[in-house]
Design an enzyme around this catalytic site. Structure first.
Site: not given
Length: 941
Positions: A349, A657, A661
């Site tokens: 990410d 985080d 995700d």
């Protein structure tokens, strides 16, 4: 309000609440958007819909965690051997095997239980309290009691308790990074419906559960609660991502099958040999030799199975886990330690993982100078560097711009209460401007002077203005906003501290400069001011106040990459690992960050979620083979990308985080969550948690994982070579018609104790220096390739040869000397295997080149195992247990002389190969060259 139960369609259905007018939303939910629900109706809906909370998976009982330690095939081979030994009355062997199986299980259980306790966080994405209107009155209630149809009210700093359609919004924005990956707050409006196909991150008329209000205030009607929210839908995806076996588990299972085949082949072979020699099976039964045949077969099977392997693997993984904790990586499951070494793709990410999730001003442009600003994040330390080399402190234009940035804001910057850096209270964009003002000396992080009057930002004007007291107590209007919106209200430009008329050509130049900054994915704001004469009232329409402004300059900001992320990406590439960025942010921002990190090339583009929606799985897999950056993707898109990469044969690590995700993190071969900024849902889904939120810690963990796997292969080579030596010894003796040279309890001792400690010490060998310059090993590669298998048999043959020599020289066909010969053979086998461990440290370098004490644990293990071996053959209490006739006495020189021969042969071959490759000029290059040439993790030469 209607009394009949309303028909409410949940968010998880086809209802697109952002595409429906507020009046129709209220009608469908049977609610009053102004007065909310009655208390009685709310109670009825709470019963019908359940509490506003995510479903929690039941905790895994401790006994299931314990039983999971017995899933490996090698463990069941040991259990079968224990049963057979017990059935034959050999209780010593049974007890020893059961003990080692239980020790292995307890080590794995305790390590996994400790990791689970360290991460036993509840899913706390929902706010503890919510403000709702019931019976026309505003009241706080637990967020679990919010129901569809409730009117909620929110303001800056509030956690949004449920998905809701806005009915009123005043300068409202929400921080949705945890849900969508968007790095800047998203403006929210109570406006007209949006198209039904609007992506999640662009639905401005909706508030989402689990997000935080960044600025302003508003009211909304709840449209979905609990698992029906977008947050709940993402959490529900976790249930559809079953865990896959790790590469190490697959390899050990394959090895277990090979060992079963070897054991069966050995038993069948020895049975055939004995039956043929004995004149047939019926003859063996008549003479009573059938039981002896079964005992010998079991002894060979015990010799073939490395009883210490499961315990050594578990201990090495556990020790690797402890090393990773010291390098800021907490691993929840032991096999995941090794999985890191197999990773071929790291999907990361962007927001909060590759970047800091802290907006930072990078560029400031005034009439005469372009400044670059150093420093990253909210820490107010950095410098302004002028492109023309001028002194920033002497520039009145820069000073005025920074004063406006510091005063035209509602955000504040302060040290974090836990001492972990700095934090912004309020809008992150405004916080970045305050930090830039502190860096430039135009403000500090203390309380700001009071504001006399404020005109809040709104999406129509795209400006915000405040009236403050200037240096000479005069009133000053300070304005910031989008460049085109501010320029349209300006009549002059400040240059060298003097207001000069603003011509049309200069306006175009300023807009072109703003476009240049925007092309670099910077968010651009402009700044202007004017003095308010004393008689002018602080009231009226915004356009009447925001007029005749003096333009000062531009500021460009971005959520910057972490300082260490670029180096980490470079290390990934040198290690043959492909890094991929997957984000919910804007494509231009994603590509800009990707290029800065070296993830994307000059011509690379971002693949968007909309494109992915139009691809089937095969087409997506073809695209995933090359695409470096994905943008504007949802949780489902991330999950599909990870699965597409896995279908291509990759071992995929997914870092993240946010809640968005979590499904992909769980589906990946190794899921990695951020420990500080990561959400509870994502940490619960992950295999590993970074305690410092540092992308570079992933690379350190990969290095540890590769080193651990190298060492696992080394000690598996060592254990199997030792076992091969024992099997060949027993097999050759059977074929030759000799009595068994070793008793079953002696074989078990060699496998569990004499071999076990050195094998564990080999697991502590320092990683090779070139370990991060090698490509990842193939995901389906066997733990012992066939070439290494041949080397194992060869090395085992060396041990067999010296043991055969020892047995024959001590026995010489005399039945009276059989027990003595077995004792001598027992000692030669033990010491030959102990010394052989020294040769397993490297496949190229000799022990002298590596340094005798380069692995102190191995030196200690060999010494301790040697003392234990001497003890069992010399101490009277242990001699009958291990079927030792008597102290070898004068046989010790023969024992040691034969035992050292396999090591001498192996080390000699290494030296000859080195000399042959290096030539006469560099044969004695010595220690310095040796260290730099440390080898790959294949079996020793």
């Amino acid at each position: 309000m209607p009394s009949s139960p309303p028909v409410i369609r949940p968010a998880g259905s086809s209802t697109a609440w952002h595409a429906i007018p507020v009046a129709e939303v209220a009608d469908r939910l049977a609610t009053d958007p102004r007065l909310g629900l009655t208390a009685a109706e709310a109670d009825r809906r709470l019963i019908a819909h359940g509490p506003n909370a995510l479903d929690e998976q039941p905790a895994v009982p401790w006994w299931r965690t314990l039983l999971a330690q017995f899933r490996d095939l090698v463990i069941w081979i040991l259990v079968a051997a224990a049963v057979i030994a017990g059935a034959m009355g050999d209780w010593a062997d049974t007890a020893a095997i059961v003990a080692i199986v239980m020790v292995n299980a307890m080590i794995g259980f305790l390590q996994e239980d400790r990791a689970q306790r360290a991460l036993a966080a509840l899913r706390t994405m929902s706010a503890p309290l919510a403000r709702v209107v019931r019976d026309g009155l505003l009241r706080p209630i637990p967020s679990r009691e919010v129901v569809p149809g409730d009117r909620i009210e929110v303001e800056a700093g509030d956690h949004v308790p449920a998905d809701a359609r806005l009915v009123a919004a005043f300068s409202l924005s929400a921080q949705e990074a945890a849900l969508t990956g968007e790095s800047v707050p998203v403006e929210k409006v109570a406006g007209d419906p949006q198209p039904a196909a609007t992506p999640l991150g662009d639905r401005r008329t909706l508030l989402h559960a689990g997000t935080v209000v960044a600025s302003g205030c508003g009211a909304a009607v709840v449209v979905a609660t609990g698992m029906e929210t977008e947050l709940g839908r993402i959490a529900g995806l976790l249930e559809h991502a079953p865990p896959e076996p790790t590469p190490l588990q697959r390899r050990l299972t394959a090895l277990g099958r090979i060992l079963i085949a070897v054991c069966l082949a050995i038993v069948i072979l020895i049975a055939v040999v004995e039956i043929v020699r004995g004149g047939g099976l019926h003859r063996l039964v008549e003479t009573g030799d059938a039981a002896d045949l079964l005992l010998r077969s079991v002894s060979l099977a015990v010799a073939a199975v490395p009883e210490g392997l499961p315990a050594v693997v578990t201990l090495v993984l556990a020790l690797g886990l402890q090393r990773m904790v010291r390098r800021n990586a907490l691993v929840r499951r032991l096999p995941s330690v090794e999985t890191l070494g197999s990773v071929t793709v790291i999907c990361s990410d962007k927001t909060g993982t590759l970047t800091r999730n802290e907006m930072t001003v990078r560029d400031v442009v005034t009439a005469n100078t372009h400044y670059s600003v150093s420093g990253a994040g909210y820490e107010p330390h950095g410098l302004f560097c002028a492109a023309d080399g001028g002194d920033p402190a002497a520039d009145p234009d820069l000073r005025r711009l920074l004063e406006i940035a510091a005063r035209c804001t509602t955000a504040t910057v302060a040290p974090a209460p836990d001492g972990g850096g700095w934090r912004v209270v309020g809008d992150p964009t405004e916080g970045a401007l305050v930090v830039a003002a502190i860096k430039g000396g135009a403000a500090d992080h203390g309380p700001t002077p009071p504001t006399l009057f404020e005109i809040p930002f709104d999406s129509d004007r795209k400006r915000m203005s405040v009236v403050v007291r200037g240096a000479n107590s005069e009133r000053m209007l300070a304005t910031k906003g989008a460049p085109e919106a501010v320029l349209s209200r300006c009549v002059a430009e400040q240059r060298h501290g003097v207001a000069t008329p603003l011509a049309e050509d200069r306006r175009r130049e300023i807009l072109a400069e703003a476009a240049t900054l925007a092309d670099r994915a910077l968010r651009v704001l402009s700044f202007a001011w004017r003095t308010l004469p004393a008689p002018e009232p602080l009231a009226g329409a915004a356009d009447a106040v925001e007029r005749d402004l003096v333009f000062v300059g531009l500021a460009g900001m971005i959520d910057p990459p972490r300082d260490e992320a670029r180096a980490a990406v470079d290390r990934c590439r040198s290690a043959g690992i492909r890094p991929v960025m997957i984000t919910g942010d804007h494509p231009a921002t994603a590509v800009a960050v990707g290029r800065e990190l070296g993830l994307a090339g000059p011509t690379s583009r971002a693949v968007t979620g909309t494109e992915i929606d139009g691809l089937d799985d095969d087409a997506l897999a073809r695209l995933a083979a090359e695409a470096p950056v994905y943008a504007r993707v949802t949780a489902e898109h991330k999950l599909r990308i990870v699965q597409a990469l896995q279908r291509l044969g990759n071992v995929v690590a997914m870092t993240g985080d946010g809640v968005n995700d979590a499904p992909a993190v769980k589906a990946a071969d190794i899921g990695i969550a951020m420990g500080i900024t990561g959400t509870d849902v994502t940490r619960e889904a992950a295999d590993m948690v970074l305690t410092d939120d540092n992308f570079a810690s992933i690379v350190a963990a990969v290095e540890e994982g590769r080193g651990i796997y190298d060492n696992i292969r080394k000690f598996i080579h060592y254990l199997l070579a030792c076992n091969a030596g024992e099997v060949l010894l027993m097999l050759v003796a059977a074929v030759a018609g000799w009595p068994p040279p070793l008793a079953a309890i002696q074989i078990l001792w060699l496998n569990l104790v004499t071999d076990g400690l050195p094998a564990l010490a080999l697991g502590l060998e320092p990683p090779e220096r070139d370990i991060m310059q090698r490509p990842p090993r193939p995901p389906r590669e066997a733990v012992i390739p066939w070439g290494s298998g041949a080397t194992i048999v060869l090395h085992g043959g060396l041990v067999t040869a010296v043991c055969m020599a020892a047995f024959w020289s001590a026995w010489q066909g005399d039945a009276a000397r059989l027990d003595h010969a077995r004792t001598v053979t027992f000692c030669v086998a033990a010491f030959a295997q102990l010394l052989f461990a020294i040769g397993c440290r490297s496949d190229r370098l000799t022990a002298l080149e590596l340094g005798v004490f380069g692995n102190p644990a191995l030196v200690l293990a060999v010494a301790l195992s040697a003392l234990l071996q001497v003890a069992v053959v010399t101490l009277p209490p242990t001699q009958p247990v291990f079927e030792v006739a008597a102290d070898p006495g004068i046989e010790w020189p023969r024992v040691l002389g034969l035992a050292v021969l396999p090591l001498v042969a192996i080390e000699g071959v290494k030296w000859l190969r080195r000399v042959g490759r290096a030539g006469p000029t560099s044969a004695g290059a010595g220690r310095r060259g040796a260290v730099s040439a440390r080898s790959s993790p294949s079996s020793p030469a």
